[in-house]
Design a protein around this motif. Structure first.
Motif, PDB file in Angstrom:
ATOM      1  N   TYR A 171       1.069  -1.173  -0.127  1.00 20.81           N
ATOM      2  CA  TYR A 171      -0.074  -0.164   0.158  1.00 20.81           C
ATOM      3  C   TYR A 171       0.923   1.185  -0.008  1.00 20.81           C
ATOM      4  O   TYR A 171       1.817   1.367   0.633  1.00 20.81           O
ATOM      5  N   LYS A 172       0.326   2.189  -0.803  1.00 20.73           N
ATOM      6  CA  LYS A 172       0.957   3.428  -0.750  1.00 20.73           C
ATOM      7  C   LYS A 172       0.330   4.573  -0.330  1.00 20.73           C
ATOM      8  O   LYS A 172      -0.943   4.787  -1.010  1.00 20.73           O
ATOM      9  N   ASP A 173       0.280   5.160   0.473  1.00 19.70           N
ATOM     10  CA  ASP A 173      -0.714   6.334   1.179  1.00 19.70           C
ATOM     11  C   ASP A 173      -1.794   5.547   1.400  1.00 19.70           C
ATOM     12  O   ASP A 173      -2.999   6.387   1.062  1.00 19.70           O
ATOM     13  N   GLY A 174      -2.152   4.381   1.874  1.00 20.28           N
ATOM     14  CA  GLY A 174      -3.278   3.957   2.259  1.00 20.28           C
ATOM     15  C   GLY A 174      -4.025   3.216   1.091  1.00 20.28           C
ATOM     16  O   GLY A 174      -4.913   2.782   1.173  1.00 20.28           O
ATOM     17  N   THR A 175      -3.630   3.344  -0.163  1.00 18.28           N
ATOM     18  CA  THR A 175      -4.181   2.866  -1.235  1.00 18.28           C
ATOM     19  C   THR A 175      -3.389   1.566  -1.927  1.00 18.28           C
ATOM     20  O   THR A 175      -2.075   1.445  -1.988  1.00 18.28           O
ATOM     21  N   LEU A 176      -4.088   0.546  -1.864  1.00 17.63           N
ATOM     22  CA  LEU A 176      -3.575  -0.838  -2.375  1.00 17.63           C
ATOM     23  C   LEU A 176      -2.860  -0.702  -3.882  1.00 17.63           C
ATOM     24  O   LEU A 176      -3.371   0.017  -4.906  1.00 17.63           O
ATOM     25  N   MET A 177      -1.648  -1.053  -3.929  1.00 18.83           N
ATOM     26  CA  MET A 177      -0.915  -1.149  -5.456  1.00 18.83           C
ATOM     27  C   MET A 177      -1.151  -2.117  -6.149  1.00 18.83           C
ATOM     28  O   MET A 177      -0.921  -3.700  -5.614  1.00 18.83           O
ATOM     29  N   PRO A 178      -1.335  -2.070  -7.513  1.00 20.94           N
ATOM     30  CA  PRO A 178      -1.989  -3.337  -8.217  1.00 20.94           C
ATOM     31  C   PRO A 178      -0.530  -3.834  -8.660  1.00 20.94           C
ATOM     32  O   PRO A 178       0.389  -3.005  -8.751  1.00 20.94           O
ATOM     33  N   ASP A 213       4.192   7.285   1.637  1.00 19.93           N
ATOM     34  CA  ASP A 213       4.194   6.171   2.854  1.00 19.93           C
ATOM     35  C   ASP A 213       3.756   5.025   2.653  1.00 19.93           C
ATOM     36  O   ASP A 213       2.635   4.656   1.863  1.00 19.93           O
ATOM     37  N   TYR A 214       4.632   3.923   2.958  1.00 25.04           N
ATOM     38  CA  TYR A 214       4.364   2.444   2.239  1.00 25.04           C
ATOM     39  C   TYR A 214       4.329   1.659   3.573  1.00 25.04           C
ATOM     40  O   TYR A 214       4.858   1.752   4.657  1.00 25.04           O
ATOM     41  N   TYR A 215       3.249   0.513   3.314  1.00 22.37           N
ATOM     42  CA  TYR A 215       3.337  -0.541   4.336  1.00 22.37           C
ATOM     43  C   TYR A 215       2.792  -1.661   3.592  1.00 22.37           C
ATOM     44  O   TYR A 215       2.375  -1.455   2.396  1.00 22.37           O
ATOM     45  N   SER A 228       1.940  -4.148   8.284  1.00 16.94           N
ATOM     46  CA  SER A 228       3.245  -3.765   8.779  1.00 16.94           C
ATOM     47  C   SER A 228       3.006  -2.607   9.360  1.00 16.94           C
ATOM     48  O   SER A 228       2.217  -1.580   9.078  1.00 16.94           O
ATOM     49  N   ASP A 229       4.168  -1.995   9.923  1.00 14.91           N
ATOM     50  CA  ASP A 229       4.366  -0.580  10.391  1.00 14.91           C
ATOM     51  C   ASP A 229       4.499   0.230   9.094  1.00 14.91           C
ATOM     52  O   ASP A 229       4.778  -0.100   7.833  1.00 14.91           O
ATOM     53  N   VAL A 230       4.220   1.542   9.089  1.00 12.97           N
ATOM     54  CA  VAL A 230       4.278   2.492   7.845  1.00 12.97           C
ATOM     55  C   VAL A 230       5.591   3.109   7.792  1.00 12.97           C
ATOM     56  O   VAL A 230       6.005   3.701   8.870  1.00 12.97           O
ATOM     57  N   ILE A 231       6.204   3.141   6.843  1.00 10.38           N
ATOM     58  CA  ILE A 231       7.370   3.942   6.523  1.00 10.38           C
ATOM     59  C   ILE A 231       7.512   4.880   5.549  1.00 10.38           C
ATOM     60  O   ILE A 231       7.070   4.594   4.233  1.00 10.38           O
ATOM     61  N   HIS A 232       7.894   6.147   5.824  1.00 15.92           N
ATOM     62  CA  HIS A 232       8.049   7.064   4.643  1.00 15.92           C
ATOM     63  C   HIS A 232       9.241   6.894   3.841  1.00 15.92           C
ATOM     64  O   HIS A 232      10.332   6.664   4.250  1.00 15.92           O
ATOM     65  N   MET A 233       9.079   7.033   2.391  1.00 15.36           N
ATOM     66  CA  MET A 233      10.212   7.032   1.477  1.00 15.36           C
ATOM     67  C   MET A 233      10.132   8.304   0.810  1.00 15.36           C
ATOM     68  O   MET A 233       9.205   8.629   0.080  1.00 15.36           O
ATOM     69  N   GLU A 234      11.081   9.029   0.702  1.00 11.26           N
ATOM     70  CA  GLU A 234      11.482  10.207   0.077  1.00 11.26           C
ATOM     71  C   GLU A 234      12.301   9.844  -1.224  1.00 11.26           C
ATOM     72  O   GLU A 234      13.720   9.774  -1.143  1.00 11.26           O
ATOM     73  N   ALA A 235      11.889  10.362  -2.529  1.00 11.37           N
ATOM     74  CA  ALA A 235      12.538  10.174  -3.577  1.00 11.37           C
ATOM     75  C   ALA A 235      13.055  11.628  -4.030  1.00 11.37           C
ATOM     76  O   ALA A 235      12.134  12.700  -4.037  1.00 11.37           O
ATOM     77  N   SER A 236      14.446  11.930  -3.975  1.00  7.15           N
ATOM     78  CA  SER A 236      15.013  13.180  -4.229  1.00  7.15           C
ATOM     79  C   SER A 236      15.893  13.130  -5.360  1.00  7.15           C
ATOM     80  O   SER A 236      16.372  12.308  -5.673  1.00  7.15           O
TER      81      SER A 236
END
Length: 300
Positions: A171-178, A213-215, A228-236
């Motif tokens: 899930y990303k930001d609470g949305t299921l990833m296809p 935010d991913y879990y 799982s716990d939520v972890i934030h990933m920053e793409a820069s």
């Protein structure tokens, strides 16, 4: 006489070889003719379980029954010589057609092999793959907190207890990833592959859109899915300013070191010891009495 003996029938060694070949052929024929059945059985953990011996034939005269337990590369005797082996004596009840577990645990997951040999060299074999159902525990998400745009970013989800092994969702930001990002308007700007069996999510290449935010979630149809716990990933972007600043600092440090070495040489800190200096005296010149004139000189 000796020649006649050589021309006679086969000696002791050829006879032994022939007998051995006949025995091996008979054994192979009996194994080929063996009846083999296989099935899979799933039982919840801490519940009773009955494992049938489909190989048993009531019409066979005085059959010999053996049970074996296989888990991975390990194979142990379960029932042999008319009795249960340790540690099953206090947990299992044996009958000709079934073995009964009062309760099963996750350690009992494996293959149970029943072999029956009749008096007439009949052989039958049955196998039961027992899966002790265990709900998944809370998975662990391995997510980099920062990653560079255009690079490869790998996210992993792991879980150790579920039986059968769970499958994974992200899930990303609470949305299921296809599984296919191009099939979704929400994720069509992403480029990733997702493996539900291993729980691996790979971005290649990573884009700025992938910041979030991913879990992950583990499920095996036993109990409730676990998150799982939520972890934030920053793409820069690549920090060009930071790289330039680091290079400037490095050059300044090198310049200071070079100046320090030059200063030390100029002050004589690296000159040889004074004891090694040579002193040359010149003879005093003639002078009048009462007159003093220093004529000695020092040459280094």
């Amino acid at each position: 006489m000796a020649g006649a003996a050589r021309r006679g029938g086969p000696g002791p060694r050829p006879r032994r070889r022939l007998l051995l070949l006949l025995l091996l052929g008979a054994t192979a024929a009996s194994l080929v003719g063996a009846q083999i059945t296989s099935e899979t059985k799933e039982v919840p953990e801490n519940k009773p379980a009955d494992i049938p011996c489909s190989a048993y034939r009531s019409s066979w005269s005085n059959p010999r029954i053996e049970w074996k337990f296989q888990k991975g590369s390990s194979l142990v005797l379960f029932y042999y010589g008319g009795e249960l082996t340790e540690p099953y004596k206090n947990r299992v009840q044996f009958s000709a057609t079934t073995i009964h577990f009062s309760t099963v645990t996750r350690e009992d997951t494996g293959k149970y092999i029943c072999e029956v040999v009749g008096a007439g060299s009949q052989i039958a074999k049955s196998e039961v793959n027992l899966i002790v159902q265990v709900p998944p525990s809370k998975p662990v998400a391995h997510v980099p907190t920062s990653a560079t745009i255009g690079s490869k970013a790998v996210l992993r989800c792991t879980e150790m207890d579920g039986s059968p092994p769970p499958t994974f969702r992200w899930y990303k930001d609470g949305t299921l990833m296809p599984a296919n990002p191009k099939s979704s308007l929400t994720f069509r700007n992403s480029s990733y592959t997702l493996d539900p069996a291993t729980g691996e999510l790979i971005f290649e290449p990573l884009s700025g859109f992938d910041t979030g935010d991913y879990y992950c979630e583990a499920m095996n149809n036993v109990g409730s899915p676990q998150k799982s716990d939520v972890i934030h990933m920053e793409a820069s972007e690549v920090n060009v300013g930071g790289i330039v600043a680091a290079v400037v600092v490095l050059l300044m440090v090198l310049a200071l070191v070079a100046f320090g070495i030059w200063f030390a040489y100029s002050r004589g800190f690296f000159s040889s010891d004074s004891a090694s200096k040579k002193v040359i005296y010149s003879q005093p010149s003639h002078r009048s009495e009462g007159e003093f004139k220093q004529t000695s000189s020092f040459l280094v």
